[in-house]
Design a protein around this motif. Structure first.
Motif, mmCIF file in Angstrom:
data_model
loop_
_atom_site.group_PDB
_atom_site.id
_atom_site.type_symbol
_atom_site.label_atom_id
_atom_site.label_comp_id
_atom_site.label_asym_id
_atom_site.label_seq_id
_atom_site.Cartn_x
_atom_site.Cartn_y
_atom_site.Cartn_z
ATOM 1 N N GLY A 84 127.707 117.348 47.251
ATOM 2 C CA GLY A 84 128.007 117.523 45.830
ATOM 3 C C GLY A 84 127.282 116.518 44.952
ATOM 4 O O GLY A 84 127.280 116.629 43.730
ATOM 5 N N ARG A 85 126.665 115.532 45.571
ATOM 6 C CA ARG A 85 125.928 114.513 44.815
ATOM 7 C C ARG A 85 124.783 115.132 44.003
ATOM 8 O O ARG A 85 124.289 114.562 43.042
ATOM 9 N N ILE A 86 124.393 116.334 44.406
ATOM 10 C CA ILE A 86 123.288 117.024 43.730
ATOM 11 C C ILE A 86 123.559 117.211 42.235
ATOM 12 O O ILE A 86 122.623 117.240 41.430
ATOM 13 N N THR A 87 124.830 117.309 41.883
ATOM 14 C CA THR A 87 125.149 117.485 40.463
ATOM 15 C C THR A 87 124.638 116.295 39.650
ATOM 16 O O THR A 87 123.939 116.471 38.649
ATOM 17 N N GLU A 88 124.961 115.082 40.114
ATOM 18 C CA GLU A 88 124.507 113.880 39.409
ATOM 19 C C GLU A 88 122.987 113.762 39.436
ATOM 20 O O GLU A 88 122.365 113.402 38.446
ATOM 21 N N ILE A 116 111.824 122.727 36.232
ATOM 22 C CA ILE A 116 112.626 121.915 37.149
ATOM 23 C C ILE A 116 113.315 122.814 38.162
ATOM 24 O O ILE A 116 113.535 124.000 37.915
ATOM 25 N N ASN A 117 113.654 122.220 39.297
ATOM 26 C CA ASN A 117 114.362 122.960 40.342
ATOM 27 C C ASN A 117 115.863 122.707 40.220
ATOM 28 O O ASN A 117 116.291 121.583 40.002
ATOM 29 N N LEU A 118 116.622 123.756 40.356
ATOM 30 C CA LEU A 118 118.069 123.631 40.255
ATOM 31 C C LEU A 118 118.682 124.354 41.446
ATOM 32 O O LEU A 118 118.296 125.477 41.762
ATOM 33 N N SER A 119 119.631 123.708 42.113
ATOM 34 C CA SER A 119 120.270 124.376 43.250
ATOM 35 C C SER A 119 121.420 125.245 42.746
ATOM 36 O O SER A 119 121.908 125.077 41.629
ATOM 37 N N GLY A 120 121.844 126.167 43.579
ATOM 38 C CA GLY A 120 122.930 127.072 43.219
ATOM 39 C C GLY A 120 124.187 126.318 42.818
ATOM 40 O O GLY A 120 124.914 126.712 41.917
ATOM 41 N N ARG A 121 124.409 125.221 43.488
ATOM 42 C CA ARG A 121 125.592 124.418 43.208
ATOM 43 C C ARG A 121 125.565 123.835 41.790
ATOM 44 O O ARG A 121 126.587 123.735 41.123
ATOM 45 N N GLU A 122 124.371 123.438 41.352
ATOM 46 C CA GLU A 122 124.240 122.911 39.991
ATOM 47 C C GLU A 122 124.462 124.011 38.973
ATOM 48 O O GLU A 122 125.098 123.804 37.943
ATOM 49 N N LEU A 123 123.901 125.175 39.280
ATOM 50 C CA LEU A 123 124.052 126.305 38.366
ATOM 51 C C LEU A 123 125.528 126.633 38.152
ATOM 52 O O LEU A 123 125.952 126.992 37.061
ATOM 53 N N PRO A 129 125.382 124.402 30.863
ATOM 54 C CA PRO A 129 124.735 124.809 29.602
ATOM 55 C C PRO A 129 124.958 123.804 28.468
ATOM 56 O O PRO A 129 124.020 123.507 27.719
ATOM 57 N N ASP A 130 126.168 123.266 28.381
ATOM 58 C CA ASP A 130 126.447 122.259 27.351
ATOM 59 C C ASP A 130 125.617 121.003 27.574
ATOM 60 O O ASP A 130 125.115 120.392 26.629
ATOM 61 N N PHE A 131 125.487 120.613 28.847
ATOM 62 C CA PHE A 131 124.698 119.424 29.152
ATOM 63 C C PHE A 131 123.239 119.627 28.733
ATOM 64 O O PHE A 131 122.618 118.748 28.129
ATOM 65 N N LEU A 132 122.711 120.801 29.052
ATOM 66 C CA LEU A 132 121.329 121.110 28.658
ATOM 67 C C LEU A 132 121.175 121.034 27.135
ATOM 68 O O LEU A 132 120.255 120.391 26.616
ATOM 69 N N ALA A 133 122.101 121.674 26.437
ATOM 70 C CA ALA A 133 122.029 121.694 24.969
ATOM 71 C C ALA A 133 122.079 120.274 24.409
ATOM 72 O O ALA A 133 121.335 119.931 23.478
ATOM 73 N N ALA A 134 122.939 119.442 24.996
ATOM 74 C CA ALA A 134 123.068 118.059 24.520
ATOM 75 C C ALA A 134 121.763 117.292 24.732
ATOM 76 O O ALA A 134 121.344 116.510 23.876
ATOM 77 N N CYS A 135 121.122 117.516 25.862
ATOM 78 C CA CYS A 135 119.841 116.834 26.143
ATOM 79 C C CYS A 135 118.759 117.274 25.158
ATOM 80 O O CYS A 135 117.985 116.450 24.665
ATOM 81 N N PHE A 136 118.690 118.565 24.886
ATOM 82 C CA PHE A 136 117.675 119.050 23.938
ATOM 83 C C PHE A 136 117.889 118.394 22.574
ATOM 84 O O PHE A 136 116.942 117.982 21.914
ATOM 85 N N ARG A 137 119.142 118.311 22.188
ATOM 86 C CA ARG A 137 119.459 117.689 20.901
ATOM 87 C C ARG A 137 119.079 116.214 20.919
ATOM 88 O O ARG A 137 118.370 115.727 20.046
ATOM 89 N N GLU A 138 119.544 115.521 21.963
ATOM 90 C CA GLU A 138 119.316 114.072 22.038
ATOM 91 C C GLU A 138 117.830 113.723 21.993
ATOM 92 O O GLU A 138 117.429 112.777 21.332
ATOM 93 N N TYR A 139 117.002 114.506 22.702
ATOM 94 C CA TYR A 139 115.580 114.151 22.794
ATOM 95 C C TYR A 139 114.697 114.956 21.848
ATOM 96 O O TYR A 139 113.478 114.806 21.853
ATOM 97 N N GLY A 140 115.314 115.808 21.061
ATOM 98 C CA GLY A 140 114.530 116.598 20.124
ATOM 99 C C GLY A 140 113.516 117.487 20.823
ATOM 100 O O GLY A 140 112.360 117.586 20.423
ATOM 101 N N GLU A 149 113.879 126.689 37.719
ATOM 102 C CA GLU A 149 113.542 127.460 38.916
ATOM 103 C C GLU A 149 114.771 127.576 39.800
ATOM 104 O O GLU A 149 115.365 126.569 40.180
ATOM 105 N N LEU A 150 115.124 128.806 40.114
ATOM 106 C CA LEU A 150 116.272 129.075 40.979
ATOM 107 C C LEU A 150 115.829 129.977 42.105
ATOM 108 O O LEU A 150 114.985 130.847 41.911
ATOM 109 N N THR A 151 116.407 129.789 43.281
ATOM 110 C CA THR A 151 116.065 130.704 44.371
ATOM 111 C C THR A 151 116.871 131.992 44.212
ATOM 112 O O THR A 151 117.856 132.043 43.477
ATOM 113 N N GLU A 152 116.436 133.000 44.922
ATOM 114 C CA GLU A 152 117.118 134.292 44.832
ATOM 115 C C GLU A 152 118.603 134.165 45.174
ATOM 116 O O GLU A 152 119.437 134.833 44.572
ATOM 117 N N GLU A 153 118.915 133.274 46.109
ATOM 118 C CA GLU A 153 120.310 133.082 46.509
ATOM 119 C C GLU A 153 121.187 132.709 45.319
ATOM 120 O O GLU A 153 122.322 133.150 45.198
#
Ligand code: C2E
Ligand code: CA
Ligand code: CA
Ligand code: CA
Length: 279
Positions: A84-88, A116-123, A129-140, A149-153
């Motif tokens: 589960g460390r993959i989330t961090e 970027i690569n994202l595992s199913g667990r992160e998805l 989605p909120d975290f992504l939105a916050a990052c876009f805002r923070e860094y403009g 990038e996600l695998t078919e699984e």
């Protein structure tokens, strides 16, 4: 063997108990690595075959381990996914990619996108989605600069929840790519259900594409399928001029592989991109 075992993260030949102890150790090390900022993103250019310019880069994580040197993802990502460390780690990756996009603003690399690569667990994490939105805002950063990038699984597992997540992420304007296409349990239905922007043909089809009839047929079919659905195609693992020629002739959109460049640290990118990534 014991000595050697202590210096590596390979578990395969060990007993269950030893393995479990080592897994806990590695997880603790990963937690410390995050705190000490030992991870680094390397970037591999994706070449636009029509213009021969690099238009995006794939971010690939590396661990600058104080004792072991540069540790490749295969040695820690699978375990991080289990623990589960993959989330961090994934949150670190998202932030680092946004920071990088921010740094490139106003430079010669301002137009470059990052995948970027994202595992199913992160998805599956509800607040992604909120975290992504916050990052876009923070860094403009414009969300369209980031591709996930996600695998078919990941598209097929945990269907209802993941589909909701993917829709929310798409809505932000983030691009979606299907990684390692063709090697998973392909269920083509998701190509219809989502706004997939890009499809990455797995390296295993490209390796012998100029030597094996079957691989050539499959690669051509994937390119046609994708194009008829309005999806761009990336070929992974391009190592030879012959492969590149085949891909050009068959109207593949993008190519990525050692022929153009290995993944490199951010500081090496400006020179690499400005001088043109083709050999
Ligand atoms: P992937 O997403 O399929 O990434 C492609 C892998 O192929 C990378 O290995 C890349 O260095 C390698 N590669 C690129 N061009 C060539 C080529 O021409 N020939 C050959 N033989 N290999 C090539 P890498 O960097 O070791 O990454 C391995 C896997 O680790 C990735 O596979 C991905 O699944 C995972 N990974 C990497 N970074 C991250 C990350 O930030 N988050 C997550 N969740 N997974 C990551
Ligand atoms: Ca990938
Ligand atoms: Ca891949
Ligand atoms: Ca892969």
């Amino acid at each position: 063997a014991k000595e050697q075992g202590r210096n590596t993260y390979q578990f395969y030949t060990e007993g269950m108990q030893e393995r479990e102890v080592r897994r806990l150790e590695l997880d603790k090390d990963l937690s410390e690595a995050l705190a000490r900022n030992e991870f680094e993103l390397y970037y591999q250019p994706q070449l636009d075959l029509a213009t021969s310019e690099a238009i995006s880069v794939e971010a690939l994580i590396r661990w600058n381990h104080p004792k072991r040197g540069l540790v490749p993802p295969i040695d820690f990502i699978p375990l991080a996914e289990e623990s589960g460390r993959i989330t961090e780690i994934g949150r670190w990756v998202i932030r680092a990619a946004c920071q990088q996009l921010r740094k490139w603003q106003g430079t010669s690399l301002a137009k470059l996108g990052i995948a970027i690569n994202l595992s199913g667990r992160e998805l599956a994490e509800a607040d992604l989605p909120d975290f992504l939105a916050a990052c876009f805002r923070e860094y403009g950063v414009e969300p369209g600069r980031l591709e996930i990038e996600l695998t078919e699984e990941s598209f097929i597992a945990n269907i209802e929840h993941n589909h909701k997540q993917l829709r929310r992420i798409s809505k932000l304007g983030v691009k979606l790519a299907i990684d390692d296409f063709g090697v998973g349990y392909s269920s083509l239905g998701y190509l219809r259900d989502f706004t997939v922007d890009q499809l990455k043909i797995d390296r295993s089809f490209i390796t012998d594409v100029t030597r094996r009839h079957d691989d050539a047929v499959i690669t051509r079919a994937v390119i046609n399928l994708a194009h008829n659905l309005g999806i761009r195609v990336v070929a992974e693992g391009v190592e030879t001029e012959d492969q590149l020629r085949f891909l050009r002739q068959n109207h593949c959109d993008l190519a990525q592989g050692y022929l153009m460049s290995r993944p490199v640290p951010a500081r090496e990118l400006p020179r690499l991109i400005e001088s043109g990534v083709l050999p």
